[in-house]
Design an enzyme around this catalytic site. Sequence first.
Site, PDB file in Angstrom:
ATOM      1  N   THR A 133       0.804  -1.232   0.000  1.00  0.00           N
ATOM      2  CA  THR A 133       0.000   0.000   0.000  1.00  0.00           C
ATOM      3  C   THR A 133       0.834   1.277   0.000  1.00  0.00           C
ATOM      4  O   THR A 133       1.932   1.309   0.580  1.00  0.00           O
ATOM      5  CB  THR A 133      -0.919   0.005   1.253  1.00  0.00           C
ATOM      6  N   TYR A 157      -1.662   0.152  10.910  1.00  0.00           N
ATOM      7  CA  TYR A 157      -1.941  -0.534   9.640  1.00  0.00           C
ATOM      8  C   TYR A 157      -0.694  -0.506   8.749  1.00  0.00           C
ATOM      9  O   TYR A 157      -0.262  -1.539   8.221  1.00  0.00           O
ATOM     10  CB  TYR A 157      -3.116   0.154   8.942  1.00  0.00           C
ATOM     11  N   LYS A 161       1.736  -3.532   7.434  1.00  0.00           N
ATOM     12  CA  LYS A 161       1.925  -3.752   5.996  1.00  0.00           C
ATOM     13  C   LYS A 161       3.407  -3.641   5.617  1.00  0.00           C
ATOM     14  O   LYS A 161       3.838  -4.192   4.611  1.00  0.00           O
ATOM     15  CB  LYS A 161       1.091  -2.753   5.190  1.00  0.00           C
TER      16      LYS A 161
HETATM   17  P1  NAP Z   1     -11.582  -4.486   2.018  1.00  0.00           P
HETATM   18  O1  NAP Z   1     -12.719  -4.125   1.115  1.00  0.00           O
HETATM   19  O2  NAP Z   1     -11.539  -3.953   3.398  1.00  0.00           O
HETATM   20  O3  NAP Z   1     -11.504  -6.081   2.056  1.00  0.00           O
HETATM   21  C1  NAP Z   1     -10.691  -6.751   2.973  1.00  0.00           C
HETATM   22  C2  NAP Z   1     -10.976  -8.228   2.895  1.00  0.00           C
HETATM   23  O4  NAP Z   1     -10.153  -8.903   3.854  1.00  0.00           O
HETATM   24  C3  NAP Z   1     -12.432  -8.613   3.213  1.00  0.00           C
HETATM   25  O5  NAP Z   1     -12.792  -9.694   2.400  1.00  0.00           O
HETATM   26  C4  NAP Z   1     -12.329  -9.060   4.669  1.00  0.00           C
HETATM   27  O6  NAP Z   1     -13.334  -9.978   5.040  1.00  0.00           O
HETATM   28  C5  NAP Z   1     -10.984  -9.769   4.627  1.00  0.00           C
HETATM   29  N1  NAP Z   1     -10.371  -9.967   5.940  1.00  0.00           N
HETATM   30  C6  NAP Z   1     -10.142  -9.056   6.906  1.00  0.00           C
HETATM   31  N2  NAP Z   1      -9.517  -9.621   7.950  1.00  0.00           N
HETATM   32  C7  NAP Z   1      -9.355 -10.926   7.638  1.00  0.00           C
HETATM   33  C8  NAP Z   1      -8.797 -12.049   8.302  1.00  0.00           C
HETATM   34  N3  NAP Z   1      -8.271 -11.936   9.523  1.00  0.00           N
HETATM   35  N4  NAP Z   1      -8.784 -13.235   7.684  1.00  0.00           N
HETATM   36  C9  NAP Z   1      -9.342 -13.371   6.455  1.00  0.00           C
HETATM   37  N5  NAP Z   1      -9.905 -12.373   5.770  1.00  0.00           N
HETATM   38  C10 NAP Z   1      -9.906 -11.152   6.358  1.00  0.00           C
HETATM   39  O7  NAP Z   1     -10.185  -4.071   1.323  1.00  0.00           O
HETATM   40  P2  NAP Z   1      -9.858  -3.751  -0.217  1.00  0.00           P
HETATM   41  O8  NAP Z   1     -10.052  -2.286  -0.430  1.00  0.00           O
HETATM   42  O9  NAP Z   1     -10.520  -4.722  -1.086  1.00  0.00           O
HETATM   43  O10 NAP Z   1      -8.276  -3.976  -0.225  1.00  0.00           O
HETATM   44  C11 NAP Z   1      -7.709  -5.239  -0.520  1.00  0.00           C
HETATM   45  C12 NAP Z   1      -6.300  -5.290   0.013  1.00  0.00           C
HETATM   46  O11 NAP Z   1      -5.513  -4.271  -0.566  1.00  0.00           O
HETATM   47  C13 NAP Z   1      -6.168  -5.096   1.521  1.00  0.00           C
HETATM   48  O12 NAP Z   1      -5.098  -5.887   1.967  1.00  0.00           O
HETATM   49  C14 NAP Z   1      -5.810  -3.622   1.669  1.00  0.00           C
HETATM   50  O13 NAP Z   1      -5.119  -3.417   2.870  1.00  0.00           O
HETATM   51  C15 NAP Z   1      -4.945  -3.428   0.452  1.00  0.00           C
HETATM   52  N6  NAP Z   1      -4.928  -2.092  -0.142  1.00  0.00           N
HETATM   53  C16 NAP Z   1      -6.107  -1.458  -0.432  1.00  0.00           C
HETATM   54  C17 NAP Z   1      -6.061  -0.227  -1.047  1.00  0.00           C
HETATM   55  C18 NAP Z   1      -7.325   0.504  -1.432  1.00  0.00           C
HETATM   56  O14 NAP Z   1      -7.242   1.711  -1.705  1.00  0.00           O
HETATM   57  N7  NAP Z   1      -8.462  -0.176  -1.518  1.00  0.00           N
HETATM   58  C19 NAP Z   1      -4.815   0.348  -1.409  1.00  0.00           C
HETATM   59  C20 NAP Z   1      -3.660  -0.348  -1.108  1.00  0.00           C
HETATM   60  C21 NAP Z   1      -3.720  -1.581  -0.496  1.00  0.00           C
HETATM   61  P3  NAP Z   1     -14.786  -9.475   5.556  1.00  0.00           P
HETATM   62  O15 NAP Z   1     -15.579  -9.189   4.296  1.00  0.00           O
HETATM   63  O16 NAP Z   1     -15.264 -10.671   6.304  1.00  0.00           O
HETATM   64  O17 NAP Z   1     -14.573  -8.263   6.387  1.00  0.00           O
HETATM   65  O1  F7E Z   2      -8.979   8.219   4.152  1.00  0.00           O
HETATM   66  C1  F7E Z   2      -9.317  11.664   5.384  1.00  0.00           C
HETATM   67  C2  F7E Z   2      -8.422  10.723   6.149  1.00  0.00           C
HETATM   68  O2  F7E Z   2      -9.970   6.131   5.087  1.00  0.00           O
HETATM   69  C3  F7E Z   2      -8.454   9.085   3.175  1.00  0.00           C
HETATM   70  C4  F7E Z   2      -7.262   2.183   2.709  1.00  0.00           C
HETATM   71  O3  F7E Z   2      -7.832   1.503   1.617  1.00  0.00           O
HETATM   72  O4  F7E Z   2      -6.064   3.647   1.237  1.00  0.00           O
HETATM   73  C5  F7E Z   2      -6.995   3.613   2.300  1.00  0.00           C
HETATM   74  O5  F7E Z   2      -6.491   4.326   3.431  1.00  0.00           O
HETATM   75  C6  F7E Z   2      -8.169  10.460   3.775  1.00  0.00           C
HETATM   76  C7  F7E Z   2      -7.387  10.428   5.077  1.00  0.00           C
HETATM   77  O6  F7E Z   2      -8.271   6.021   3.209  1.00  0.00           O
HETATM   78  C8  F7E Z   2     -12.619  11.400   6.847  1.00  0.00           C
HETATM   79  O7  F7E Z   2      -7.904  11.345   7.326  1.00  0.00           O
HETATM   80  C9  F7E Z   2     -11.263  12.974   6.279  1.00  0.00           C
HETATM   81  O8  F7E Z   2      -6.431  11.449   5.050  1.00  0.00           O
HETATM   82  O9  F7E Z   2     -10.498   6.789   2.708  1.00  0.00           O
HETATM   83  P1  F7E Z   2      -9.524   6.747   3.809  1.00  0.00           P
HETATM   84  P2  F7E Z   2      -6.735   5.890   3.640  1.00  0.00           P
HETATM   85  O10 F7E Z   2      -6.539   6.177   5.070  1.00  0.00           O
HETATM   86  O11 F7E Z   2      -5.953   6.677   2.669  1.00  0.00           O
HETATM   87  C10 F7E Z   2      -4.799   3.055   1.525  1.00  0.00           C
HETATM   88  C11 F7E Z   2      -3.965   3.124   0.270  1.00  0.00           C
HETATM   89  C12 F7E Z   2      -4.896   1.719   2.118  1.00  0.00           C
HETATM   90  O12 F7E Z   2      -4.016   0.881   1.934  1.00  0.00           O
HETATM   91  C13 F7E Z   2      -5.973   1.478   3.112  1.00  0.00           C
HETATM   92  O13 F7E Z   2      -6.241   0.098   3.241  1.00  0.00           O
HETATM   93  O14 F7E Z   2      -9.418  11.058   4.095  1.00  0.00           O
HETATM   94  N1  F7E Z   2     -10.649  11.807   5.967  1.00  0.00           N
HETATM   95  N2  F7E Z   2     -12.450  12.764   6.841  1.00  0.00           N
HETATM   96  C14 F7E Z   2     -11.474  10.808   6.291  1.00  0.00           C
HETATM   97  N3  F7E Z   2     -11.345   9.472   6.155  1.00  0.00           N
HETATM   98  C15 F7E Z   2     -12.380   8.686   6.578  1.00  0.00           C
HETATM   99  N4  F7E Z   2     -12.285   7.339   6.420  1.00  0.00           N
HETATM  100  N5  F7E Z   2     -13.519   9.231   7.144  1.00  0.00           N
HETATM  101  C16 F7E Z   2     -13.688  10.586   7.298  1.00  0.00           C
HETATM  102  O15 F7E Z   2     -14.687  11.048   7.802  1.00  0.00           O
END
Ligand code: NAP
Ligand code: F7E
Length: 380
Positions: A133, A157, A161
């Site tokens: 990430t 987190y 990671k």
């Molecule tokens: P997400 O929607 O939060 O999905 C996370 C998945 O992991 C869900 O299926 C969840 O199951 C499962 N999970 C959580 N804890 C677990 C455990 N202990 N054992 C087995 N399964 C578990 O995340 P996403 O946005 O699809 O992201 C996918 C991956 O990419 C994650 O590793 C995230 O950290 C990483 N990532 C995401 C972003 C982004 O912007 N989306 C960017 C960079 C990296 P449940 O449905 O049961 O909760």
């Molecule tokens: O926040 C600000 C917050 O929670 C983005 C995950 O998928 O991307 C994600 O992490 C920004 C932050 O994503 C609210 O403080 C303001 O600056 O959507 P977010 P994140 O923290 O960037 C990375 C790449 C991952 O890997 C993670 O798994 O938005 N912010 N106000 C807020 N954020 C939230 N959630 N809620 C608010 O009310």
Amino acid sequence: MAKTALITGVTGQDGAYLSELLLSKGYTVHGLKRRSSLFNTDRIDHLYEDPHVNDPKFILHYGDLTDSMNLTRIIQEVQPDEIYNLAAMSHVQVSFEMPEYTANADGIGTLRILEAVRLLGLTKKTKIYQASTSELYGLVQQVPQSEKTPFYPRSPYAVAKMYAYWITVNYREAYGMFASNGILFNHESPLRGETFVTRKITRAAAKIVLGLQDCLYMGNIDSQRDWGHAKDYVEAMYLILQQEVSEDFVIATGVTTRVREFIRKTFAFLGIELTFTGVEENEVGTISAVDTARIAELGIANGEHLKLGTTVLKIDPRYYRPTEVDLLIGNPGKCDEKLGWKPKHTLDMLIEDMATSDLRLFQKDQLLLKEGFGVLNYFE
Ligand code: NAP
Ligand code: F7E
């Protein structure tokens, strides 16, 4: 020969899109799903196959990244050509409240998968994708961030990671495994979890326009993110595992946008112009113009509640994080050059996709209200 993939986190945003992609390419897809007391398969229900049919292509297994025996047994049974390790406790703010669990699932969970593949003698057969990430860059040491930028994680987190990133690199170097990190910048979609910032905004804007919510409460709206569409990003995951050589890739658009601007664009898409005044905790967003033609075009029957000067956005410091990541912008040079990957969606296309989807979702609520049924409670 058709390939077999195992996806952890199959019920999540990326798990759903990646399953669709791999099935469309003829893969047999096995997914790891946690047991829960309610169904948690909404995002993949359309892919479900009755396990009694012959030769199913989409198969779910109960499992958890905190249970190494379970992971080892599933990997032994499935004998996957490719593992996509997407499972994680993925919410940055929640990780401050659950740091130990986050370290276990997101950090050691990755080790459990790598070690299972090694102990089962699958190091030459199974390729592994690790969901790394942009949060690794945290307090950024370089702008834009590339594969060579040093890490400075800013949350439990990101620290978990970081372990997962380096243990993946270490197993590649120590045992010659094909194990690659995709360092993905934020990617969103209509399937995004409801408490991530983009989805929180598109849901709230849709409800406000429909008269189902009065105000959106936000944290730090000054932070900047490099946002892409999850549909594009799962293609990059697939491409990373099709390379001859295992290596790590930044996946990003190269464009960064403030949270405030995402809010402004979302409301504008729905026909509302917002003006921001005040600073920090006292900043508010008020309606400064209403495009009635646009409102009608979107099928919003009654826009009379949308009065000029109404405050629809306030700041609630409860959403501030103990340590913030202020600026993320990725350098997509390597993924473009080596994977031939470029995002197909712009930020405006992403907002259109998410806001339209949430508008349709809550228009159903409006119909229920009209027919005398109470609106469901949505927990934010
Ligand atoms: P997400 O929607 O939060 O999905 C996370 C998945 O992991 C869900 O299926 C969840 O199951 C499962 N999970 C959580 N804890 C677990 C455990 N202990 N054992 C087995 N399964 C578990 O995340 P996403 O946005 O699809 O992201 C996918 C991956 O990419 C994650 O590793 C995230 O950290 C990483 N990532 C995401 C972003 C982004 O912007 N989306 C960017 C960079 C990296 P449940 O449905 O049961 O909760
Ligand atoms: O926040 C600000 C917050 O929670 C983005 C995950 O998928 O991307 C994600 O992490 C920004 C932050 O994503 C609210 O403080 C303001 O600056 O959507 P977010 P994140 O923290 O960037 C990375 C790449 C991952 O890997 C993670 O798994 O938005 N912010 N106000 C807020 N954020 C939230 N959630 N809620 C608010 O009310």
